[in-house]
Design a protein around this motif. Structure first.
Motif, PDB file in Angstrom:
ATOM      1  N   ARG A  26       0.817  -1.201   0.000  1.00 52.45           N
ATOM      2  CA  ARG A  26       0.000   0.000   0.000  1.00 52.45           C
ATOM      3  C   ARG A  26       0.859   1.263   0.000  1.00 52.45           C
ATOM      4  O   ARG A  26       0.447   2.301  -0.491  1.00 52.45           O
ATOM      5  CB  ARG A  26      -0.928   0.009   1.211  1.00 52.45           C
ATOM      6  CG  ARG A  26      -1.945   1.127   1.107  1.00 52.45           C
ATOM      7  CD  ARG A  26      -2.917   1.207   2.232  1.00 52.45           C
ATOM      8  NE  ARG A  26      -3.010   0.045   3.071  1.00 52.45           N
ATOM      9  CZ  ARG A  26      -3.517   0.070   4.268  1.00 52.45           C
ATOM     10  NH1 ARG A  26      -3.964   1.201   4.765  1.00 52.45           N
ATOM     11  NH2 ARG A  26      -3.604  -1.012   4.988  1.00 52.45           N
ATOM     12  N   ASN A  27       2.057   1.202   0.531  1.00 55.49           N
ATOM     13  CA  ASN A  27       2.901   2.379   0.639  1.00 55.49           C
ATOM     14  C   ASN A  27       3.703   2.659  -0.618  1.00 55.49           C
ATOM     15  O   ASN A  27       4.456   3.617  -0.655  1.00 55.49           O
ATOM     16  CB  ASN A  27       3.857   2.223   1.833  1.00 55.49           C
ATOM     17  CG  ASN A  27       3.103   2.207   3.142  1.00 55.49           C
ATOM     18  OD1 ASN A  27       2.031   2.765   3.238  1.00 55.49           O
ATOM     19  ND2 ASN A  27       3.660   1.549   4.140  1.00 55.49           N
ATOM     20  N   GLY A  28       3.569   1.855  -1.648  1.00 60.83           N
ATOM     21  CA  GLY A  28       4.311   2.084  -2.879  1.00 60.83           C
ATOM     22  C   GLY A  28       3.795   3.310  -3.616  1.00 60.83           C
ATOM     23  O   GLY A  28       2.596   3.479  -3.813  1.00 60.83           O
ATOM     24  N   ALA A  29       4.706   4.185  -4.022  1.00 59.93           N
ATOM     25  CA  ALA A  29       4.314   5.412  -4.715  1.00 59.93           C
ATOM     26  C   ALA A  29       4.217   5.158  -6.215  1.00 59.93           C
ATOM     27  O   ALA A  29       4.986   4.379  -6.778  1.00 59.93           O
ATOM     28  CB  ALA A  29       5.332   6.507  -4.443  1.00 59.93           C
ATOM     29  N   THR A  30       3.296   5.825  -6.864  1.00 57.03           N
ATOM     30  CA  THR A  30       3.149   5.741  -8.304  1.00 57.03           C
ATOM     31  C   THR A  30       4.093   6.752  -8.944  1.00 57.03           C
ATOM     32  O   THR A  30       4.059   7.930  -8.609  1.00 57.03           O
ATOM     33  CB  THR A  30       1.696   6.046  -8.714  1.00 57.03           C
ATOM     34  OG1 THR A  30       0.841   5.135  -8.048  1.00 57.03           O
ATOM     35  CG2 THR A  30       1.510   5.937 -10.204  1.00 57.03           C
ATOM     36  N   GLN A  31       4.921   6.302  -9.872  1.00 56.21           N
ATOM     37  CA  GLN A  31       5.887   7.191 -10.515  1.00 56.21           C
ATOM     38  C   GLN A  31       5.218   8.099 -11.542  1.00 56.21           C
ATOM     39  O   GLN A  31       5.581   9.253 -11.684  1.00 56.21           O
ATOM     40  CB  GLN A  31       6.993   6.374 -11.177  1.00 56.21           C
ATOM     41  CG  GLN A  31       7.793   5.537 -10.208  1.00 56.21           C
ATOM     42  CD  GLN A  31       8.528   6.393  -9.193  1.00 56.21           C
ATOM     43  OE1 GLN A  31       8.972   7.483  -9.501  1.00 56.21           O
ATOM     44  NE2 GLN A  31       8.615   5.889  -7.968  1.00 56.21           N
ATOM     45  N   ASN A  32       4.255   7.569 -12.282  1.00 59.80           N
ATOM     46  CA  ASN A  32       3.530   8.386 -13.257  1.00 59.80           C
ATOM     47  C   ASN A  32       2.087   7.899 -13.324  1.00 59.80           C
ATOM     48  O   ASN A  32       1.737   6.849 -12.807  1.00 59.80           O
ATOM     49  CB  ASN A  32       4.198   8.332 -14.632  1.00 59.80           C
ATOM     50  CG  ASN A  32       4.311   6.936 -15.162  1.00 59.80           C
ATOM     51  OD1 ASN A  32       3.570   6.044 -14.771  1.00 59.80           O
ATOM     52  ND2 ASN A  32       5.243   6.726 -16.085  1.00 59.80           N
ATOM     53  N   ALA A  33       1.284   8.668 -14.002  1.00 59.27           N
ATOM     54  CA  ALA A  33      -0.141   8.355 -14.064  1.00 59.27           C
ATOM     55  C   ALA A  33      -0.502   7.495 -15.264  1.00 59.27           C
ATOM     56  O   ALA A  33      -1.667   7.146 -15.438  1.00 59.27           O
ATOM     57  CB  ALA A  33      -0.944   9.647 -14.102  1.00 59.27           C
ATOM     58  N   GLY A  35       0.081   4.308 -15.982  1.00 59.93           N
ATOM     59  CA  GLY A  35      -0.484   3.021 -15.613  1.00 59.93           C
ATOM     60  C   GLY A  35      -1.900   3.143 -15.080  1.00 59.93           C
ATOM     61  O   GLY A  35      -2.765   2.322 -15.374  1.00 59.93           O
ATOM     62  N   LEU A  36      -2.134   4.199 -14.292  1.00 59.34           N
ATOM     63  CA  LEU A  36      -3.481   4.415 -13.768  1.00 59.34           C
ATOM     64  C   LEU A  36      -4.467   4.730 -14.884  1.00 59.34           C
ATOM     65  O   LEU A  36      -5.613   4.275 -14.865  1.00 59.34           O
ATOM     66  CB  LEU A  36      -3.465   5.551 -12.747  1.00 59.34           C
ATOM     67  CG  LEU A  36      -2.646   5.291 -11.487  1.00 59.34           C
ATOM     68  CD1 LEU A  36      -2.600   6.550 -10.621  1.00 59.34           C
ATOM     69  CD2 LEU A  36      -3.222   4.140 -10.709  1.00 59.34           C
ATOM     70  N   LEU A  37      -4.029   5.494 -15.875  1.00 60.53           N
ATOM     71  CA  LEU A  37      -4.908   5.817 -17.003  1.00 60.53           C
ATOM     72  C   LEU A  37      -5.209   4.567 -17.840  1.00 60.53           C
ATOM     73  O   LEU A  37      -6.322   4.398 -18.328  1.00 60.53           O
ATOM     74  CB  LEU A  37      -4.272   6.895 -17.875  1.00 60.53           C
ATOM     75  CG  LEU A  37      -4.171   8.277 -17.227  1.00 60.53           C
ATOM     76  CD1 LEU A  37      -3.389   9.228 -18.135  1.00 60.53           C
ATOM     77  CD2 LEU A  37      -5.547   8.831 -16.915  1.00 60.53           C
ATOM     78  N   ILE A  38      -4.218   3.687 -17.996  1.00 60.02           N
ATOM     79  CA  ILE A  38      -4.441   2.443 -18.735  1.00 60.02           C
ATOM     80  C   ILE A  38      -5.452   1.572 -18.000  1.00 60.02           C
ATOM     81  O   ILE A  38      -6.363   1.000 -18.609  1.00 60.02           O
ATOM     82  CB  ILE A  38      -3.108   1.706 -18.947  1.00 60.02           C
ATOM     83  CG1 ILE A  38      -2.232   2.486 -19.924  1.00 60.02           C
ATOM     84  CG2 ILE A  38      -3.339   0.277 -19.435  1.00 60.02           C
ATOM     85  CD1 ILE A  38      -0.822   1.959 -20.027  1.00 60.02           C
ATOM     86  N   ARG A  43     -11.037  -0.549 -17.358  1.00 54.30           N
ATOM     87  CA  ARG A  43     -12.274  -0.698 -16.575  1.00 54.30           C
ATOM     88  C   ARG A  43     -13.469  -0.151 -17.327  1.00 54.30           C
ATOM     89  O   ARG A  43     -14.551  -0.765 -17.353  1.00 54.30           O
ATOM     90  CB  ARG A  43     -12.137   0.037 -15.237  1.00 54.30           C
ATOM     91  CG  ARG A  43     -11.528  -0.757 -14.139  1.00 54.30           C
ATOM     92  CD  ARG A  43     -11.765  -0.126 -12.775  1.00 54.30           C
ATOM     93  NE  ARG A  43     -11.662   1.325 -12.768  1.00 54.30           N
ATOM     94  CZ  ARG A  43     -10.529   2.014 -12.557  1.00 54.30           C
ATOM     95  NH1 ARG A  43      -9.413   1.370 -12.362  1.00 54.30           N
ATOM     96  NH2 ARG A  43     -10.525   3.326 -12.560  1.00 54.30           N
ATOM     97  N   ILE A  44     -13.294   0.992 -17.970  1.00 59.76           N
ATOM     98  CA  ILE A  44     -14.397   1.592 -18.729  1.00 59.76           C
ATOM     99  C   ILE A  44     -14.781   0.693 -19.900  1.00 59.76           C
ATOM    100  O   ILE A  44     -15.973   0.468 -20.166  1.00 59.76           O
ATOM    101  CB  ILE A  44     -14.011   3.011 -19.198  1.00 59.76           C
ATOM    102  CG1 ILE A  44     -13.926   3.948 -17.993  1.00 59.76           C
ATOM    103  CG2 ILE A  44     -15.000   3.540 -20.219  1.00 59.76           C
ATOM    104  CD1 ILE A  44     -13.315   5.291 -18.306  1.00 59.76           C
ATOM    105  N   GLN A  45     -13.789   0.161 -20.615  1.00 59.29           N
ATOM    106  CA  GLN A  45     -14.075  -0.723 -21.744  1.00 59.29           C
ATOM    107  C   GLN A  45     -14.757  -2.001 -21.283  1.00 59.29           C
ATOM    108  O   GLN A  45     -15.674  -2.496 -21.936  1.00 59.29           O
ATOM    109  CB  GLN A  45     -12.788  -1.053 -22.508  1.00 59.29           C
ATOM    110  CG  GLN A  45     -13.026  -1.853 -23.761  1.00 59.29           C
ATOM    111  CD  GLN A  45     -13.862  -1.093 -24.776  1.00 59.29           C
ATOM    112  OE1 GLN A  45     -13.633   0.080 -25.007  1.00 59.29           O
ATOM    113  NE2 GLN A  45     -14.824  -1.770 -25.373  1.00 59.29           N
TER     114      GLN A  45
END
Length: 72
Positions: A26-33, A35-38, A43-45
């Motif tokens: 849970r403490n891992g930081a996201t380097q860029n967005a 992966g989240l956008l993918i 999910r939307i598809q």
């Protein structure tokens, strides 16, 4: 009686290990967005596909138990 203590000790050790793994993830930081956008696009598809290819939209009827035995 000793075997029960060993069993519950093992259960406790496994539970503690799982809690430690989950808290560390849970403490891992996201380097860029990117992966989240993918993931969001996926999910939307998936939601669109579920509504587009549901039994109601494909056959204009709700699924029933007899659909499992329908012969082509």
């Amino acid at each position: 009686m000793v075997s029960l203590a060993v069993m519950f000790g093992l259960f406790g050790a496994v539970a503690a290990w799982l809690i430690a793994v989950l808290l560390r993830r849970r403490n891992g930081a996201t380097q860029n967005a990117e992966g989240l956008l993918i993931e969001q696009a996926g999910r939307i598809q998936a939601q669109r596909d579920r509504s587009s290819y549901s039994a109601l939209s494909m056959h204009n009827t709700t699924p029933t138990m007899s659909d499992q035995y329908r012969r082509p």
